[in-house]
Design a protein around this motif. Structure first.
Motif, PDB file in Angstrom:
ATOM      1  N   LEU A 156      -2.186   1.498  -3.829  1.00  0.00           N
ATOM      2  CA  LEU A 156      -2.191   0.463  -2.753  1.00  0.00           C
ATOM      3  C   LEU A 156      -2.262   0.286  -1.497  1.00  0.00           C
ATOM      4  N   ILE A 157      -0.650  -1.111  -1.827  1.00  0.00           N
ATOM      5  CA  ILE A 157       0.445  -1.126  -0.693  1.00  0.00           C
ATOM      6  C   ILE A 157       0.454   0.199   0.516  1.00  0.00           C
TER       7      ILE A 157
ATOM      8  N   SER B 176       8.477  -0.914   0.667  1.00  0.00           N
ATOM      9  CA  SER B 176       8.275  -1.708   1.750  1.00  0.00           C
ATOM     10  C   SER B 176       8.683  -0.896   2.591  1.00  0.00           C
ATOM     11  N   TYR B 177      10.327  -1.148   3.226  1.00  0.00           N
ATOM     12  CA  TYR B 177      11.291  -0.625   4.549  1.00  0.00           C
ATOM     13  C   TYR B 177      10.298   0.500   4.554  1.00  0.00           C
ATOM     14  N   ALA B 178       9.923   1.793   3.661  1.00  0.00           N
ATOM     15  CA  ALA B 178       9.085   2.742   4.163  1.00  0.00           C
ATOM     16  C   ALA B 178       8.144   2.474   4.897  1.00  0.00           C
ATOM     17  N   MET B 179       7.313   1.818   4.167  1.00  0.00           N
ATOM     18  CA  MET B 179       5.870   1.611   5.068  1.00  0.00           C
ATOM     19  C   MET B 179       6.504   1.363   6.380  1.00  0.00           C
TER      20      MET B 179
ATOM     21  N   HIS C 163     -11.356  -5.206   0.688  1.00  0.00           N
ATOM     22  CA  HIS C 163     -12.660  -3.332   1.071  1.00  0.00           C
ATOM     23  C   HIS C 163     -11.384  -2.364   0.312  1.00  0.00           C
ATOM     24  N   GLY C 164     -11.272  -2.123   1.543  1.00  0.00           N
ATOM     25  CA  GLY C 164     -10.446  -0.611   1.348  1.00  0.00           C
ATOM     26  C   GLY C 164     -10.643  -0.329  -0.013  1.00  0.00           C
ATOM     27  N   LEU C 165      -9.883  -0.771  -0.765  1.00  0.00           N
ATOM     28  CA  LEU C 165      -9.232  -0.888  -2.174  1.00  0.00           C
ATOM     29  C   LEU C 165     -10.325  -1.078  -3.132  1.00  0.00           C
TER      30      LEU C 165
END
Length: 371
Positions: free
Chosen positions: A18-19, A95-98, A343-345
């Motif tokens: 999801l993240i 988070s850093y990778a995203m 909504h996408g989730l």
């Protein structure tokens, strides 16, 4: 005796996906940032604007991941210190990778502040998980789970927790999850576009010329009944007690009513909260309730077998239904607002839940050595 697998493990994986989805949506326009070197991309820039909702969303969004990682660690046999370290570091690394990957998407803006808030949320979530363990909540859960479910129930528990999230997305039929073939066809068409295989695949991927006719009332009633019966059978395949199965059935019915009403209110406005109660809805819910109560007498493996047939029938019936008449209006409202990621989730869970549940039930049917 082997340690039962924790349901926190698949839930952690689902929340991490999801993240990734929320961080990289809409997954279009990939390009190398002009004038940037690889070294410069690894240094996150500062943010030029601050929106209160985004700040809170970045912080709170990572808290469940930290808590789930801590729970998955200790429930898998890790010492609490190592589990806490894992739960604090992994959200920060993710988070850093995203944030670095967002450099390659023109619609996303990476920032150092976002990373710090995400990492802080993961740490707070890990600490909350540790606090719950210190208070004895995790020790209370294991005996409760042992009384209600068989040892190999982690997948079922994760599926049952995700089911109401899938209902938040407007379905073509109430409780009718799994209608994803049009979207898969569009993705496949985009994948073969301008390739040597485009002409070969075109007859298979061409959209249907005629619109699908509305389902008859009897067919819609059947779809709603199957939509309620499916998750009940997933639970029954992981439970032994018939009396507790009846409690779960009533809980599934109450949850379906509550979440479907909430979904309609969120998508179409509070004044339309009960619009999902069509003439076929109440008969369908009653039929699904009676069928689920009858299935409480089944042994777990038989419940898994019947559940496979029910979910297959559900997907087949829902595939024939036309799109929700208010879907386009709802999607536009969500897409232009701040809740598009949530909504996408719900959309992806609603599409994939019956197939994931069928896969788990298939494993239960094929399992050996059960008492």
């Amino acid at each position: 005796m082997s340690r039962p697998r924790s349901s926190a493990v698949p839930l952690t994986a689902a929340f991490a996906l999801l993240i990734v989805y929320a961080s990289l949506y809409p997954f279009s326009g990939w390009r190398w940032p002009p004038g940037q070197s690889l070294q410069s991309l690894l240094v996150l820039p500062g943010s030029h604007y601050f929106i209160a909702f985004d700040l809170w969303a970045n912080f709170i969004g990572y808290m469940p991941l930290g808590a789930l990682l801590y729970g998955a660690g200790v429930r898998s046999g890790w010492r609490w210190g190592w589990a806490l370290l894992l739960a604090a570091l992994l959200p920060a690394l993710l988070s850093y990778a995203m944030e670095v990957t967002q450099n390659f998407l023109p619609d996303r803006v990476p920032s150092r502040e976002d990373w710090l808030l995400n990492a802080g949320g993961g740490v707070v979530g890990a600490l909350l998980g540790g606090a719950l363990q210190a208070l004895g909540v995790l020790r209370v859960w294991q005996p409760l789970r042992d009384r209600w479910f068989i040892p190999a129930s982690a997948g079922a528990l994760a599926l049952l927790l995700l089911w109401p999230l899938g209902l938040l997305f407007p379905a073509p039929v109430p409780l009718g999850l799994g209608q994803c073939w049009d979207e898969l066809r569009d993705l496949a068409s985009a994948a073969v576009e301008n390739t040597p295989w485009e002409e070969l695949a075109e007859p298979w991927l061409r959209p249907a010329q005629a619109e699908r006719a509305p389902l008859s009332r009897a067919t819609e009633t059947l779809a709603i009944a199957l939509g309620l019966l499916g998750p009940c059978l997933v639970a029954f395949a992981a439970m032994r007690s018939r009396a507790r199965r009846a409690v779960v059935t009533l809980g599934a019915l109450a949850l379906a009513l509550a979440v479907s009403t909430l979904s309609t209110a969120l998508n179409f406005g509070p004044e339309h909260a009960w619009a999902w109660l069509t003439p076929a809805t109440l008969p369908g819910l009653a039929l699904g309730l009676l069928a689920a109560l009858a299935c409480t007498l089944m042994p777990p493996r038989l419940a898994a077998t019947v559940g496979l047939m029910v979910l297959t029938a559900l997907v087949a019936v829902v595939a024939q239904a036309p799109d929700n008449a208010y879907y386009a209006q709802s999607l536009q409202a969500w897409s232009q607002g701040r809740f598009i990621r949530f909504h996408g989730l719900a959309r992806w869970i609603g599409w994939l839940w019956p197939y994931a549940a069928a896969g788990w039930l298939l494993l239960r049917v094929a399992a050996r050595g059960e008492a």
